[in-house]
Structure formats: C-alpha cells, structure tokens
Design an enzyme around this catalytic site. Structure first.
Site, PDB file in Angstrom:
ATOM      1  N   GLY A  16     -32.542  -4.851  34.848  1.00 54.37           N
ATOM      2  CA  GLY A  16     -32.518  -3.707  33.923  1.00 54.37           C
ATOM      3  C   GLY A  16     -31.102  -3.225  33.680  1.00 54.37           C
ATOM      4  N   GLY A  17     -30.137  -4.156  33.784  1.00 54.68           N
ATOM      5  CA  GLY A  17     -28.726  -3.783  33.670  1.00 54.68           C
ATOM      6  C   GLY A  17     -28.301  -3.380  32.270  1.00 54.68           C
ATOM      7  N   TYR A 145     -48.023   4.084  34.769  1.00 59.78           N
ATOM      8  CA  TYR A 145     -46.634   4.002  35.248  1.00 59.78           C
ATOM      9  C   TYR A 145     -46.538   4.512  36.684  1.00 59.78           C
ATOM     10  CZ  TYR A 145     -41.610   5.354  35.260  1.00 59.78           C
ATOM     11  OH  TYR A 145     -40.265   5.522  35.543  1.00 59.78           O
ATOM     12  N   LYS A 149     -45.420   2.434  40.020  1.00 59.82           N
ATOM     13  CA  LYS A 149     -44.190   2.794  40.731  1.00 59.82           C
ATOM     14  C   LYS A 149     -44.480   3.122  42.186  1.00 59.82           C
ATOM     15  CE  LYS A 149     -40.727   2.689  37.754  1.00 59.82           C
ATOM     16  NZ  LYS A 149     -39.471   1.980  38.010  1.00 59.82           N
ATOM     17  N   LYS A 196     -33.739  13.792  16.761  1.00 66.10           N
ATOM     18  CA  LYS A 196     -34.428  14.639  15.768  1.00 66.10           C
ATOM     19  C   LYS A 196     -33.476  15.705  15.204  1.00 66.10           C
ATOM     20  CE  LYS A 196     -38.302  15.616  18.145  1.00 66.10           C
ATOM     21  NZ  LYS A 196     -39.689  16.031  18.448  1.00 66.10           N
ATOM     22  N   ARG A 217     -38.108  21.037  33.511  1.00 68.60           N
ATOM     23  CA  ARG A 217     -37.639  19.734  33.981  1.00 68.60           C
ATOM     24  C   ARG A 217     -36.274  19.862  34.660  1.00 68.60           C
ATOM     25  NH1 ARG A 217     -42.148  18.891  32.827  1.00 68.60           N
ATOM     26  NH2 ARG A 217     -43.069  17.319  31.453  1.00 68.60           N
ATOM     27  N   ASP A 279     -47.999  19.157  26.102  1.00 66.44           N
ATOM     28  CA  ASP A 279     -46.909  19.633  26.967  1.00 66.44           C
ATOM     29  C   ASP A 279     -46.689  18.683  28.134  1.00 66.44           C
ATOM     30  OD1 ASP A 279     -45.890  21.894  25.821  1.00 66.44           O
ATOM     31  OD2 ASP A 279     -47.219  23.284  26.896  1.00 66.44           O
TER      32      ASP A 279
HETATM   33  P1  NAP Z   1     -34.364   1.618  29.898  1.00 66.06           P
HETATM   34  O1  NAP Z   1     -33.139   2.215  29.331  1.00 66.06           O
HETATM   35  O2  NAP Z   1     -35.594   1.568  29.069  1.00 66.06           O
HETATM   36  O3  NAP Z   1     -33.998   0.138  30.391  1.00 66.06           O
HETATM   37  C1  NAP Z   1     -34.999  -0.698  30.866  1.00 66.06           C
HETATM   38  C2  NAP Z   1     -34.349  -1.949  31.361  1.00 66.06           C
HETATM   39  O4  NAP Z   1     -35.369  -2.818  31.869  1.00 66.06           O
HETATM   40  C3  NAP Z   1     -33.617  -2.720  30.255  1.00 66.06           C
HETATM   41  O5  NAP Z   1     -32.468  -3.315  30.812  1.00 66.06           O
HETATM   42  C4  NAP Z   1     -34.641  -3.781  29.860  1.00 66.06           C
HETATM   43  O6  NAP Z   1     -34.042  -4.943  29.330  1.00 66.06           O
HETATM   44  C5  NAP Z   1     -35.244  -4.069  31.223  1.00 66.06           C
HETATM   45  N1  NAP Z   1     -36.579  -4.677  31.117  1.00 66.06           N
HETATM   46  C6  NAP Z   1     -37.698  -4.109  30.613  1.00 66.06           C
HETATM   47  N2  NAP Z   1     -38.722  -4.997  30.643  1.00 66.06           N
HETATM   48  C7  NAP Z   1     -38.220  -6.141  31.192  1.00 66.06           C
HETATM   49  C8  NAP Z   1     -38.763  -7.412  31.475  1.00 66.06           C
HETATM   50  N3  NAP Z   1     -40.041  -7.699  31.226  1.00 66.06           N
HETATM   51  N4  NAP Z   1     -37.950  -8.348  32.008  1.00 66.06           N
HETATM   52  C9  NAP Z   1     -36.656  -8.076  32.262  1.00 66.06           C
HETATM   53  N5  NAP Z   1     -36.089  -6.893  32.035  1.00 66.06           N
HETATM   54  C10 NAP Z   1     -36.859  -5.941  31.492  1.00 66.06           C
HETATM   55  O7  NAP Z   1     -34.767   2.328  31.255  1.00 66.06           O
HETATM   56  P2  NAP Z   1     -33.915   3.302  32.191  1.00 66.06           P
HETATM   57  O8  NAP Z   1     -34.161   4.685  31.708  1.00 66.06           O
HETATM   58  O9  NAP Z   1     -32.530   2.779  32.346  1.00 66.06           O
HETATM   59  O10 NAP Z   1     -34.719   3.158  33.548  1.00 66.06           O
HETATM   60  C11 NAP Z   1     -34.178   2.452  34.654  1.00 66.06           C
HETATM   61  C12 NAP Z   1     -35.058   2.729  35.861  1.00 66.06           C
HETATM   62  O11 NAP Z   1     -35.043   4.123  36.147  1.00 66.06           O
HETATM   63  C13 NAP Z   1     -36.527   2.351  35.648  1.00 66.06           C
HETATM   64  O12 NAP Z   1     -37.023   1.737  36.816  1.00 66.06           O
HETATM   65  C14 NAP Z   1     -37.205   3.687  35.391  1.00 66.06           C
HETATM   66  O13 NAP Z   1     -38.544   3.652  35.780  1.00 66.06           O
HETATM   67  C15 NAP Z   1     -36.364   4.607  36.258  1.00 66.06           C
HETATM   68  N6  NAP Z   1     -36.379   6.018  35.855  1.00 66.06           N
HETATM   69  C16 NAP Z   1     -36.006   6.367  34.579  1.00 66.06           C
HETATM   70  C17 NAP Z   1     -36.036   7.708  34.230  1.00 66.06           C
HETATM   71  C18 NAP Z   1     -35.633   8.174  32.847  1.00 66.06           C
HETATM   72  O14 NAP Z   1     -35.763   9.375  32.571  1.00 66.06           O
HETATM   73  N7  NAP Z   1     -35.170   7.305  31.965  1.00 66.06           N
HETATM   74  C19 NAP Z   1     -36.417   8.686  35.169  1.00 66.06           C
HETATM   75  C20 NAP Z   1     -36.763   8.278  36.453  1.00 66.06           C
HETATM   76  C21 NAP Z   1     -36.729   6.937  36.790  1.00 66.06           C
HETATM   77  P3  NAP Z   1     -33.725  -5.046  27.729  1.00 66.06           P
HETATM   78  O15 NAP Z   1     -32.568  -4.133  27.462  1.00 66.06           O
HETATM   79  O16 NAP Z   1     -33.367  -6.462  27.524  1.00 66.06           O
HETATM   80  O17 NAP Z   1     -34.979  -4.621  27.026  1.00 66.06           O
HETATM   81  P1  GDP Z   2     -41.967  13.662  31.098  1.00 66.98           P
HETATM   82  O1  GDP Z   2     -40.862  14.464  31.673  1.00 66.98           O
HETATM   83  O2  GDP Z   2     -42.331  12.486  31.934  1.00 66.98           O
HETATM   84  O3  GDP Z   2     -43.158  14.507  30.754  1.00 66.98           O
HETATM   85  O4  GDP Z   2     -41.486  12.987  29.740  1.00 66.98           O
HETATM   86  P2  GDP Z   2     -40.559  13.442  28.517  1.00 66.98           P
HETATM   87  O5  GDP Z   2     -39.146  13.233  28.845  1.00 66.98           O
HETATM   88  O6  GDP Z   2     -41.122  12.696  27.360  1.00 66.98           O
HETATM   89  O7  GDP Z   2     -40.750  15.020  28.334  1.00 66.98           O
HETATM   90  C1  GDP Z   2     -41.954  15.531  27.837  1.00 66.98           C
HETATM   91  C2  GDP Z   2     -41.869  17.019  27.613  1.00 66.98           C
HETATM   92  O8  GDP Z   2     -40.949  17.325  26.552  1.00 66.98           O
HETATM   93  C3  GDP Z   2     -43.223  17.577  27.161  1.00 66.98           C
HETATM   94  O9  GDP Z   2     -43.345  18.925  27.557  1.00 66.98           O
HETATM   95  C4  GDP Z   2     -43.107  17.461  25.638  1.00 66.98           C
HETATM   96  O10 GDP Z   2     -44.014  18.321  24.966  1.00 66.98           O
HETATM   97  C5  GDP Z   2     -41.660  17.907  25.436  1.00 66.98           C
HETATM   98  N1  GDP Z   2     -41.031  17.432  24.191  1.00 66.98           N
HETATM   99  C6  GDP Z   2     -40.560  18.230  23.191  1.00 66.98           C
HETATM  100  N2  GDP Z   2     -40.036  17.509  22.200  1.00 66.98           N
HETATM  101  C7  GDP Z   2     -40.149  16.205  22.575  1.00 66.98           C
HETATM  102  C8  GDP Z   2     -39.744  14.975  21.971  1.00 66.98           C
HETATM  103  O11 GDP Z   2     -39.189  14.911  20.882  1.00 66.98           O
HETATM  104  N3  GDP Z   2     -40.003  13.832  22.672  1.00 66.98           N
HETATM  105  C9  GDP Z   2     -40.616  13.842  23.882  1.00 66.98           C
HETATM  106  N4  GDP Z   2     -40.804  12.688  24.539  1.00 66.98           N
HETATM  107  N5  GDP Z   2     -41.022  14.994  24.479  1.00 66.98           N
HETATM  108  C10 GDP Z   2     -40.786  16.164  23.828  1.00 66.98           C
END
Ligand code: NAP
Ligand code: GDP
Length: 323
Positions: A16-17, A145, A149, A196, A217, A279
């Site tokens: 996921g780099g 999800y 996880k 947006k 959050r 929400d």
């Molecule tokens: P992201 O930006 O969506 O990146 C996902 C990464 O996973 C990309 O490098 C993607 O590759 C790769 N990937 C997805 N499906 C794959 C597959 N089938 N085979 C190989 N690679 C694959 O996600 P992120 O936000 O950086 O998340 C990274 C980690 O943090 C995840 O484990 C996620 O669950 C965790 N996390 C994220 C958040 C958040 O708010 N974003 C919060 C808590 C935890 P491509 O670029 O080639 O598609």
């Molecule tokens: P969560 O933290 O896992 O629930 O995921 P999100 O990062 O998608 O945050 C969701 C929260 O943000 C909910 O309360 C939504 O109603 C609110 N929200 C407001 N505007 C947006 C938007 O444009 N996109 C998303 N994803 N959530 C929104």
C-alpha cells in the site's frame, strides 16, 4: 530514531506504498527519517494484486524483506463502506491473510499492520483503549471492514503463539493529508469536504456537508502518522496493538472540521447540512495514553495547519490528485 542495533542490511517492504499513508512514510523517509542500514520498497497494486496468494508470495520472494509495513487495504469513507460491506470484508481478509502468511514463510522479522479506531465496538465505554477491540459488534455501517481488520489482531496473536513471530499492529484514527483519496462518493470526510469546497468555490454553489455535523472525530495528519510508524517499526516490541492518536481534547465535530476547510480555502459561500445523509458512528474517542507512555514528547501538527497544508496540496495538484 535509529537506535535499535540490527545486524546487517534491512529491507522494509511497504504494502500500500502508493496510498495516503504509504506516500507520507515515503516522504518522511526521503526527508531524512530513514536509517542508513534501511532500504525501502514501496509497493502499489501494480506490483502485485495482494488478494492473490500467488502474486503476494512472488512479490515477497522478489524483494526478500526483513521487515514489512502492511498498509494495503480496500479503504473508503462511511458511504462507500455502507454500500460495499461484502467487498471490504473479502478483499481485506484475502489481502491480510496473504501478506501475513507470505511474511511468515519468508521469515520476515517484524510486520506492522494497520487497524483503525472505526473497528472498535459501537457500544463501548470512552475513551476506547487497545484492550477493547473484540468486546462487541462494530458499528453496522462498516462491519465488513471492521471484522476483516480485527482478524489481523487475531492472526498476529496466533503467529506469535505458534511461531514466535513479531507481527503487531497500529490503530490510527481518521487519517488525512496529501495524496488522500479526494473522490467525493468513495473517500473520507476531510478529503471529501476539501474537494466539495473547491468545487463550490469554483462554481459559486453552496458547500453541502453530509449529515448533521454533530459526530465527533479525532484526525491524525498522515505525516505525523508516518513518523509514528517509523518509531513502531524500530522500537515497539509488543504484539498487542497501539493506538496512534491525538489527545481526546483534540477531537472535533464534523461541523468544526468543515469550518476549518472553509477557512483554509477562503470559501465565502453558503454552508448547508444535508441531514437526510447518514451521520455514521457518533464518536469513537480513543485514548492515546499508551502512546504517551512511550512517547510523552511527540508533537502533533496542529489540526488547522495540517488541514491548510492538505488544502494547499490539493489545489496545487488538482489535475493529478486521486478524485
Ligand atoms: P489508500 O490511500 O486508499 O491506499 C490504499 C493502498 O492499498 C494503495 O497503495 C493501493 O494500491 C493498495 N491496495 C489496495 N488494494 C490492493 C490490492 N488488492 N493489492 C495491492 N495493493 C492494494 O489507503 P490509506 O488511507 O493510505 O490506508 C492505509 C492503511 O491505513 C489501510 O490499512 C487503512 O485501513 C488504514 N487506515 C486508514 C485510515 C484513513 O482514514 N485513511 C484510518 C485508519 C486506518 P493502488 O494505489 O495501486 O491502488
Ligand atoms: P468514518 O469516520 O469512518 O465514519 O468515515 P468518514 O471519514 O467518511 O466520516 C463520516 C462522517 O463525516 C459522517 O458523520 C458523515 O455524515 C460526515 N460527512 C460530512 N460530509 C461528508 C463527506 O463529504 N464525505 C464523507 N465521507 N463524510 C461526510
């Protein structure tokens, strides 16, 4: 940060780099956060589809990592989760099982995987801590999800029990920063609001915030998370996961987060709340007490500054940003 004595060259493979967190780790390493004895390999899905056991084993055999940061996952915001629970479950279970088993077979010394605070039980006491992961069902919006996880934690314990493997996990809160997924339908709240707001400003329309704006959050800037990841990789020795979060006092409402985006982009139009939209989970307030016991002096980037930097990155990279 490089105080751990290690014998020989280390090769860190980041699955996921190419994503939000992976690109942040890459930047921190390039800007001097790497150690001399570390070689870094950042994978994307183009290098291997990690839902395939065959492709996963092949890419591990090719790079022969000594350590792994496992980020690859199907990731999405509330609304993408609500409509794709089966895909989130299946893709992530396959990816995680393939990566951990390949790491085991190749004798990888340490794996740091990534959980999320949204996988904790919905009905719980606050603040949430690391001991509570399996205490009850997750929020119904993202059960696919969440259960996938949670199984990483189960596998980490089992690999340790049966083979003594040091496979562990971190638990970040909502992450945001440069290289996020700014797709409005699929992504998380902050990149969604940034995109947006950008469009509303360009088109002279109102900014539509989904839901009531009252849910709360804790947001962590991807570059702060990246620095913490490097510390976990090098110093953290527990199988038990660790929450990587700002303090409870730094939790903000969605309304406050939207106001911060509006201010950062200088948006002067109307802001409306579409309360017909979900929400999601009201809050998932997490404790960073364990992190603070290890790193009492770690400084998080102030939320306002991090949002501003992310907005500036999005505007500067609008043509190529993921959206
Ligand atoms: P992201 O930006 O969506 O990146 C996902 C990464 O996973 C990309 O490098 C993607 O590759 C790769 N990937 C997805 N499906 C794959 C597959 N089938 N085979 C190989 N690679 C694959 O996600 P992120 O936000 O950086 O998340 C990274 C980690 O943090 C995840 O484990 C996620 O669950 C965790 N996390 C994220 C958040 C958040 O708010 N974003 C919060 C808590 C935890 P491509 O670029 O080639 O598609
Ligand atoms: P969560 O933290 O896992 O629930 O995921 P999100 O990062 O998608 O945050 C969701 C929260 O943000 C909910 O309360 C939504 O109603 C609110 N929200 C407001 N505007 C947006 C938007 O444009 N996109 C998303 N994803 N959530 C929104």
């Amino acid at each position: 940060m490089c105080e751990v004595p290690v014998s020989g060259q280390r090769r860190v493979l980041v699955t996921g780099g190419s994503g939000l967190v992976g690109r942040a780790i890459e930047r921190v390493v390039k800007e001097g956060g790497g150690c001399e004895d570390e070689e870094w390999v950042f994978l994307s899905s183009r290098d291997a589809d990690l839902t395939s056991a065959v492709e996963t084993r092949a890419v591990f055999q090719k790079h022969q990592p000594t350590e792994v940061i496992h980020l690859a996952a199907m990731v999405g915001g509330l609304f993408q989760n609500m409509s794709h629970n089966l895909d989130f479950w299946r893709n992530n279970v396959h990816i995680n099982d393939n990566v951990l088993q390949a790491a085991h077979e190749l004798g990888v010394r340490k794996v740091v995987s990534c959980l999320s605070t949204c996988i904790f039980p919905d009905r719980t006491n606050y603040p949430i801590d690391e001991t509570m992961i399996h205490n009850g069902p997750p929020h119904s919006s993202n059960f696919g999800y969440s259960y996938a996880k949670r199984m990483i934690d189960v596998q980490n314990r089992a690999y340790f029990q049966q083979y003594g493997r040091l496979f562990t996990a971190v638990i970040p809160t909502n992450v945001f920063g440069p290289h996020d997924n700014f797709n409005i339908q699929q992504g998380h709240v902050l990149p969604g609001l940034i995109h947006k707001t950008y469009l509303a400003q360009r088109e002279g329309t109102a900014l539509e915030v989904w839901g009531s704006g009252t849910p709360r959050r804790q947001f962590i800037y991807s570059l702060d998370l990246a620095r913490l990841f490097l510390w976990v990789l090098r110093e953290y020795k527990e199988i038990d996961p660790i929450i990587l979060s700002v303090g409870e006092e730094d939790e903000v409402s969605i309304k406050e987060a939207a106001e911060c985006v509006v201010e950062s982009l200088g948006f002067k139009g109307q802001v409306v709340f579409d309360t017909s939209k979900s929400d999601g989970q009201f809050k998932k307030t997490a404790s960073n007490k364990k992190l603070r016991q290890y790193l009492p002096d770690f400084t998080f980037t102030p939320f306002r500054q991090a949002v501003k930097e992310t907005c500036e990155w999005f505007v500067a990279n609008y043509d190529t940003a993921r959206k």
